[in-house]
Design an enzyme around this catalytic site. Structure first.
Site, PDB file in Angstrom:
ATOM      1  N   ALA A  49       0.852  -1.210   0.000  1.00  0.00           N
ATOM      2  CA  ALA A  49       0.000   0.000   0.000  1.00  0.00           C
ATOM      3  C   ALA A  49       0.878   1.248   0.000  1.00  0.00           C
ATOM      4  O   ALA A  49       1.258   1.752  -1.065  1.00  0.00           O
ATOM      5  CB  ALA A  49      -0.936  -0.023   1.190  1.00  0.00           C
ATOM      6  N   ARG A  50       1.252   1.712   1.185  1.00  0.00           N
ATOM      7  CA  ARG A  50       2.140   2.872   1.313  1.00  0.00           C
ATOM      8  C   ARG A  50       3.036   2.665   2.523  1.00  0.00           C
ATOM      9  O   ARG A  50       2.561   2.255   3.599  1.00  0.00           O
ATOM     10  CB  ARG A  50       1.333   4.170   1.497  1.00  0.00           C
ATOM     11  N   GLU A  83      11.066   7.176  -0.581  1.00  0.00           N
ATOM     12  CA  GLU A  83      11.394   6.353  -1.755  1.00  0.00           C
ATOM     13  C   GLU A  83      12.315   7.114  -2.692  1.00  0.00           C
ATOM     14  O   GLU A  83      11.982   8.253  -3.052  1.00  0.00           O
ATOM     15  CB  GLU A  83      10.111   5.945  -2.481  1.00  0.00           C
ATOM     16  N   HIS A 112       8.818  -0.505  -5.197  1.00  0.00           N
ATOM     17  CA  HIS A 112       7.497   0.011  -5.573  1.00  0.00           C
ATOM     18  C   HIS A 112       7.089  -0.502  -6.966  1.00  0.00           C
ATOM     19  O   HIS A 112       6.884   0.280  -7.898  1.00  0.00           O
ATOM     20  CB  HIS A 112       7.490   1.543  -5.528  1.00  0.00           C
ATOM     21  N   GLY A 172       4.429  -2.609  -7.451  1.00  0.00           N
ATOM     22  CA  GLY A 172       3.060  -3.133  -7.448  1.00  0.00           C
ATOM     23  C   GLY A 172       2.306  -2.901  -8.743  1.00  0.00           C
ATOM     24  O   GLY A 172       1.615  -3.789  -9.250  1.00  0.00           O
TER      25      GLY A 172
HETATM   26  N1  NAD Z   1       2.397  -0.779  -4.582  1.00  0.00           N
HETATM   27  C1  NAD Z   1       1.762  -0.295  -5.603  1.00  0.00           C
HETATM   28  O1  NAD Z   1       2.322  -0.113  -6.664  1.00  0.00           O
HETATM   29  C2  NAD Z   1       0.291   0.012  -5.473  1.00  0.00           C
HETATM   30  C3  NAD Z   1      -0.554  -0.196  -6.551  1.00  0.00           C
HETATM   31  C4  NAD Z   1      -1.913   0.106  -6.398  1.00  0.00           C
HETATM   32  C5  NAD Z   1      -2.368   0.616  -5.204  1.00  0.00           C
HETATM   33  N2  NAD Z   1      -1.492   0.839  -4.207  1.00  0.00           N
HETATM   34  C6  NAD Z   1      -1.933   1.377  -2.941  1.00  0.00           C
HETATM   35  O2  NAD Z   1      -2.794   0.440  -2.329  1.00  0.00           O
HETATM   36  C7  NAD Z   1      -3.728   1.093  -1.518  1.00  0.00           C
HETATM   37  C8  NAD Z   1      -5.116   0.564  -1.806  1.00  0.00           C
HETATM   38  O3  NAD Z   1      -5.480   0.828  -3.139  1.00  0.00           O
HETATM   39  P1  NAD Z   1      -6.971   0.493  -3.640  1.00  0.00           P
HETATM   40  O4  NAD Z   1      -6.993   0.730  -5.086  1.00  0.00           O
HETATM   41  O5  NAD Z   1      -7.399  -0.810  -3.114  1.00  0.00           O
HETATM   42  O6  NAD Z   1      -7.747   1.651  -2.898  1.00  0.00           O
HETATM   43  P2  NAD Z   1      -9.261   1.603  -2.416  1.00  0.00           P
HETATM   44  O7  NAD Z   1      -9.637   2.985  -2.153  1.00  0.00           O
HETATM   45  O8  NAD Z   1     -10.086   0.810  -3.372  1.00  0.00           O
HETATM   46  O9  NAD Z   1      -9.203   0.804  -1.050  1.00  0.00           O
HETATM   47  C9  NAD Z   1      -8.710   1.328   0.126  1.00  0.00           C
HETATM   48  C10 NAD Z   1      -9.593   0.783   1.243  1.00  0.00           C
HETATM   49  O10 NAD Z   1      -8.987   1.131   2.477  1.00  0.00           O
HETATM   50  C11 NAD Z   1     -10.054   1.366   3.386  1.00  0.00           C
HETATM   51  N3  NAD Z   1      -9.554   2.087   4.546  1.00  0.00           N
HETATM   52  C12 NAD Z   1      -9.291   3.409   4.674  1.00  0.00           C
HETATM   53  N4  NAD Z   1      -8.836   3.664   5.907  1.00  0.00           N
HETATM   54  C13 NAD Z   1      -8.821   2.496   6.568  1.00  0.00           C
HETATM   55  C14 NAD Z   1      -8.450   2.109   7.887  1.00  0.00           C
HETATM   56  N5  NAD Z   1      -8.002   2.999   8.760  1.00  0.00           N
HETATM   57  N6  NAD Z   1      -8.562   0.806   8.228  1.00  0.00           N
HETATM   58  C15 NAD Z   1      -9.010  -0.102   7.356  1.00  0.00           C
HETATM   59  N7  NAD Z   1      -9.382   0.198   6.098  1.00  0.00           N
HETATM   60  C16 NAD Z   1      -9.278   1.488   5.716  1.00  0.00           C
HETATM   61  C17 NAD Z   1     -11.060   2.105   2.569  1.00  0.00           C
HETATM   62  O11 NAD Z   1     -12.347   2.001   3.139  1.00  0.00           O
HETATM   63  C18 NAD Z   1     -10.989   1.376   1.244  1.00  0.00           C
HETATM   64  O12 NAD Z   1     -11.952   0.354   1.160  1.00  0.00           O
HETATM   65  C19 NAD Z   1      -3.517   2.576  -1.783  1.00  0.00           C
HETATM   66  O13 NAD Z   1      -2.680   3.104  -0.804  1.00  0.00           O
HETATM   67  C20 NAD Z   1      -2.788   2.602  -3.087  1.00  0.00           C
HETATM   68  O14 NAD Z   1      -2.030   3.753  -3.223  1.00  0.00           O
HETATM   69  C21 NAD Z   1      -0.172   0.547  -4.308  1.00  0.00           C
HETATM   70  O1  3PG Z   2      -0.914   4.081  -5.922  1.00  0.00           O
HETATM   71  C1  3PG Z   2      -0.571   3.508  -6.949  1.00  0.00           C
HETATM   72  O2  3PG Z   2      -1.267   3.494  -7.974  1.00  0.00           O
HETATM   73  C2  3PG Z   2       0.684   2.725  -6.938  1.00  0.00           C
HETATM   74  O3  3PG Z   2       1.411   2.960  -5.820  1.00  0.00           O
HETATM   75  C3  3PG Z   2       1.476   2.846  -8.190  1.00  0.00           C
HETATM   76  O4  3PG Z   2       2.382   3.901  -8.127  1.00  0.00           O
HETATM   77  P1  3PG Z   2       3.320   4.187  -9.396  1.00  0.00           P
HETATM   78  O5  3PG Z   2       2.439   4.757 -10.435  1.00  0.00           O
HETATM   79  O6  3PG Z   2       4.343   5.145  -8.927  1.00  0.00           O
HETATM   80  O7  3PG Z   2       3.877   2.875  -9.810  1.00  0.00           O
END
Ligand code: NAD
Ligand code: 3PG
Length: 622
Positions: free
Chosen positions: A309-310, A339, A358, A360
């Site tokens: 996630a983050r 990062e 990073h 994902g």
């Molecule tokens: N590593 C990567 O490259 C990558 C790729 C995609 C998404 N992400 C990250 O993953 C995370 C989730 O993305 P998503 O698309 O599923 O988002 P999303 O908005 O669909 O889901 C996030 C969920 O977290 C819940 N939430 C918020 N606060 C909370 C808390 N305190 N406790 C429990 N649940 C809580 C929300 O209700 C929501 O359902 C984001 O931080 C996004 O930036 C990272």
């Molecule tokens: O929140 C996101 O969508 C992911 O962390 C992806 O980030 P990036 O675009 O830097 O790969």
């Protein structure tokens, strides 16, 4: 140096340049803002194209130019919107952008370089590596209309600053979901079987079969923290691996969890019962470092943690401590507070930690999808369409928008009219909007209408640029309280709104007839055949289309008044577009609402005021 006087008329309807190509016209469309014609005289002391650029800049690049007759020969202008892409974006997305505007791909800009460049661009597209800070919005000098985040997380964009500057932020929330979930599963499995460590060991010439005995996944409990898009997809896949999956998410719908076979549980239950914990919550002030010493202490000894996630949701120092004392047996991390993380990061170097930089969202498929998703959203926003993935503005589905379109115009006009009835010096602080409609509250989203009323009220009395993004913020800044009321009426539910009333309280009016008995200025309007009409002013019913300019006149109700005022306007060649008379009681007082195409000069207005039976009148620019 050319020296001539040019007259530019700004109107929202047409663009006419010389030559007036379709592409020039459509490239000007994003600049559309005002709905009021503003005649402007300019001295042509520079080249026309430079002049026009400067005019557009002065007017916040937001109106449409019409060159009247031979007043000004405008050259063919290259006014394509400019888009800065500051991180690697898929080619398919770049093509979408290039077909619409000029695209500058400048990767690896320093924060200073970004600030220096940004005022030349209408849109900025970033991934997670660019910090779009307040300084960036300040440096944009009002030109930046949209920031597109090619991905989900918008924690690198200062949303508050974006909103204050009226800059729309859009993201691409769906195209990398599967990639992130797959990466989460990849980290889960490779951590459990020490794949990365074993790989490094064998490449170092060792053969350590006993050292890298792993743990099985089947039958183990996986706690998904954040059951949104990525969390749900990870859950689905983990079920396929035979894991028992629980999830914690205070906002997740129970039926989605049930459908996947996941139990929604409390935060405490999730973290204290899990063998594996996978993090999928966004980074916000509320979630920053929520996994800290206290929370690690509540976990089952030997728990394994995955974070795609983050980084900022974990207190990384606390995680190192938890790893050192064995509460956390292993961690697999794709994201970090900083990062890239510092080279000597204890966390990254920890032998029980598996890391990826990073990655994902980094699959070919996801990057292609994200690029197209964000490019289309940014182009749409620059065209003035409301974005479906707006992060800092109401998201209005296309079908709702087309239905509301004439009411949006009505809302802005009523706001403009009501505020111009306020006597100078009375500060507008409290506005009540009443919508009458045959529809239930759930069936009518009034955010767009409220924003346009706010725009209509604020723009005539200040230099603020108000749009859907910053309407609520600007109103708050100006101490303007806008309340809304819904009244269900027995009309056809085919139309979203029957009437809109705007009431301004605690002010004096320059047109006393606009006041209700309770002292509020009140105007009411309806949409008739797609055209906004003023239907009531104060307690007087009228019917005049809200176009051009308006003269409101209260006079003694007696014969000949329409003719007298009409001929005064006619003498000055002022064209009357519409006229309506409303009265409460015969032969007492009447209100005359007169729509005029041109603005009458002061002399004519004075003559209208001097007509014997005229008791008060006001001239309004809509
Ligand atoms: N590593 C990567 O490259 C990558 C790729 C995609 C998404 N992400 C990250 O993953 C995370 C989730 O993305 P998503 O698309 O599923 O988002 P999303 O908005 O669909 O889901 C996030 C969920 O977290 C819940 N939430 C918020 N606060 C909370 C808390 N305190 N406790 C429990 N649940 C809580 C929300 O209700 C929501 O359902 C984001 O931080 C996004 O930036 C990272
Ligand atoms: O929140 C996101 O969508 C992911 O962390 C992806 O980030 P990036 O675009 O830097 O790969």
């Amino acid at each position: 140096m050319a020296s001539a006087t040019a007259k530019l008329i700004f109107t929202p309807r047409i663009i006419s340049t010389t030559p007036s190509s379709t592409s020039t016209q459509s490239s000007l469309l994003p600049f559309l803002k005002s709905s009021s014609p503003i005649p402007l005289k300019l001295s042509l002391s520079r080249s026309p194209s430079l002049l026009v650029r400067n005019v557009l800049k002065t007017l916040d690049s937001s109106d449409i130019l019409v060159s009247r007759g031979r007043d000004l020969e405008l050259p063919s202008l290259d006014l394509k919107p400019k888009v800065l892409v500051s991180e690697k974006l898929g080619e398919a997305g770049l093509e979408v952008l290039r077909s619409f505007g000029d695209v500058d791909c400048s990767y690896n800009l320093s924060p200073d370089e970004l600030c220096k460049k940004i005022s030349l661009f209408d849109a900025l597209i970033v991934r997670s590596g660019t910090k779009v800070s307040r300084e960036v919005f300040e440096a944009a000098k009002g030109r930046l209309k949209v920031v597109g985040r090619a991905g989900v997380g918008i924690d690198n964009v200062d949303l508050q600053a974006a909103t204050e500057f009226g800059c729309l932020v859009v993201n691409a929330p769906t195209a990398n979901t599967v990639a992130a979930a797959e990466h989460g599963i990849a980290l889960l499995a490779s951590m459990a079987r020490n794949v990365a460590q074993a790989d490094a060991s064998i490449k170092a010439g060792k053969w350590q079969r006993n050292k890298y005995v792993g743990v099985s996944l089947v039958g183990k409990t996986l706690a998904i923290m954040g059951f949104g898009k990525v969390g749900s997809e990870v859950a689905r896949r983990a079920k396929g691996l035979g894991m028992h999956v629980v999830a914690h998410d205070p906002y997740a719908p129970a039926d989605r969890a049930r459908a996947i076979g996941v139990d929604l549980v409390s935060f405490e239950e999730a973290i204290s019962t899990a063998d594996f914990i996978s993090l999928h919550i966004p980074l916000t002030p509320a979630t920053s470092k929520i996994f800290n010493d206290e929370i690690f202490a509540m976990m089952k000894k030997g728990v394994r943690i995955i974070n795609v996630a983050r980084g900022g949701v974990i207190d990384e120092d606390a995680l190192v401590r938890a790893l050192d004392i064995g509460i956390v047996a292993q961690a697999a991390l794709d994201v970090f507070t900083e990062e890239p993380p510092p080279k000597d990061s204890k966390l990254v170097q920890h032998e029980n930690v598996t890391v990826t930089p990073h990655l994902g969202a980094s699959t070919k498929e996801a990057q292609e999808g994200v690029a197209i998703e964000i490019a289309e959203a940014v182009v749409g926003a620059l065209r003035g369409e409301l974005a479906a993935t707006a992060v800092n503005a109401p998201m209005v589905p296309a079908e709702v928008l087309s239905e509301l379109a004439p009411y949006v115009v009505l809302a802005e006009k009523l706001g403009r009219l009501a505020v111009q009835l306020v006597a100078g010096g009375s500060g507008v602080k409290s506005v009540k909007v009443v919508y009458t409609s045959a529809r239930d509250s759930d069936d009518l989203d009034t955010r767009l209408l409220r924003a346009m009323i706010t725009k209509g009220i604020i723009e005539p009395i200040s230099s603020s640029f108000v749009n859907l993004v910053n309407a609520d913020y600007t109103a708050k800044q100006k101490g303007l309280r806008i309340s809304e009321e819904r009244v269900i009426v027995d009309t056809s539910p085919e139309f979203p709104v029957d009437s809109i009333q705007v009431h301004i309280s605690n002010v004096e009016s320059k047109f006393a007839s606009a006041l209700l008995e309770n002292g509020e200025i009140s105007v009411e309007g309806k949409v008739k055949d797609g055209i906004p009409h003023l239907t009531c002013i104060g307690s007087f019913g009228v019917d005049v289309s809200l176009e051009g300019n308006l003269i409101l006149c209260r006079q003694v109700d007696q014969p000949g008044m329409i003719g007298r005022v009409g001929s005064l306007l006619g003498e000055q060649n002022v064209n009357v577009s519409f006229m309506s008379v409303g009265r409460l009681v015969q032969r007492k007082h009447a209100i005359m609402a007169i729509g005029v195409d041109e603005e009458p000069d002061k002399e004519t207005l004075k003559k209208i005021g001097d007509v014997q039976a005229v008791e008060e009148f006001v001239f309004i620019k809509l």
